[in-house]
Design an enzyme around this catalytic site. Sequence first.
Site, PDB file in Angstrom:
ATOM      1  CB  SER A   1      -0.736   1.944  -5.501  1.00 16.82           C
ATOM      2  OG  SER A   1       0.369   1.116  -5.227  1.00 16.82           O
TER       3      SER A   1
ATOM      4  CE  LYS B   1       3.632   2.718  -7.180  1.00 20.78           C
ATOM      5  NZ  LYS B   1       2.234   2.894  -6.750  1.00 20.78           N
TER       6      LYS B   1
END
EC number: 3.4.21.53
Length: 339
Positions: free
Chosen positions: A236, A281
Amino acid sequence: MSRRTSTLVAAVLLVIVVVGVGTIVRVPFVALGPGPTEDTLGVVKGTQVVAVDGLPTYPTSGHLNMTTVSVSDGLTGLQALGFWLAPDRAVVPRDTVYPPGLSNDQVDQQNAAEFSASETNAALAALQQLRLPTRATVADIVPGSAAEGHLQAGDDIVAVRGTPVSTPQQVSDALNGTTPGQTVVVTYRRAGVQADVSIVLGASQDQKKGMLGIQPGVEPITGDITISLGDIGGPSAGLMFALAVVDKLTPGELNGGKFVAGTGTIDASGTVGPIGGIPFKMRAAHDAGAVTFLVPDANCTEAAANAPDGLRLVRVTTLSSAVSALDTLNAGGSPPSCS
């Protein structure tokens, strides 16, 4: 002993048993939360995260932070309850993170392989964004594979079966139609010297064609790009790695000197893909000081529903769209948003 006393003793014993079980017995759940966030323009543990050698580079400032999700495993019942009650954590079944049939080491190896692939894709996507010619390389050799003893990490791959190659995909495509046990000729360059080597192809569990057993990489025709970030796993961070390469190889500051963070997988063509754990995140980025967060298009709905106050969400679909969005921000405009 009176009835009241016996009842009290029984209750105390029950509490002791429940607490004892809750602090000892492991449950099949893991807790997710905000993980470390690192600046891809900076230095981590004394090493430049994205280093470019042999090419003209330009000064950078501000941040382009990649973000992660922390995973707490081996939870007891009471620990799982505590995480479940915490506002910045989520408790999920363990097999959503550690698939049944795979050991923790195998999952870690898989995550490391995905991370390495994201580094290669990020470099290639950035070089294509900048229209710089590339060369295929050997990033690593799979132990015990067909290539072991013939190729080395750092070799340039010039051709496979007589077909010139300059990207990892071209290396893979050149093996189409082959079978395990077939001998192919690989042309490589090592320390400036070009040579041919015959390799008997190996087998792969998930592909029918023959395999060299290398982890292909990519570099500019002249110079080297190295991406290093400790024990981080998974794919990611690809988008943020690619942006850091672009920023270092182009004049001006891609982030406008501000604190930009983000997430997203990236393929060799520059397409940005969705990721998991975006609420965590975003929280990690916001707490670290980010003012702008780059969000893969497919994650926008979830991101908009969980965004911390004061964090601007920018929708991206490709590396090119991310560069364009940051240029728009720097010019005082309004890039595509998730809201």
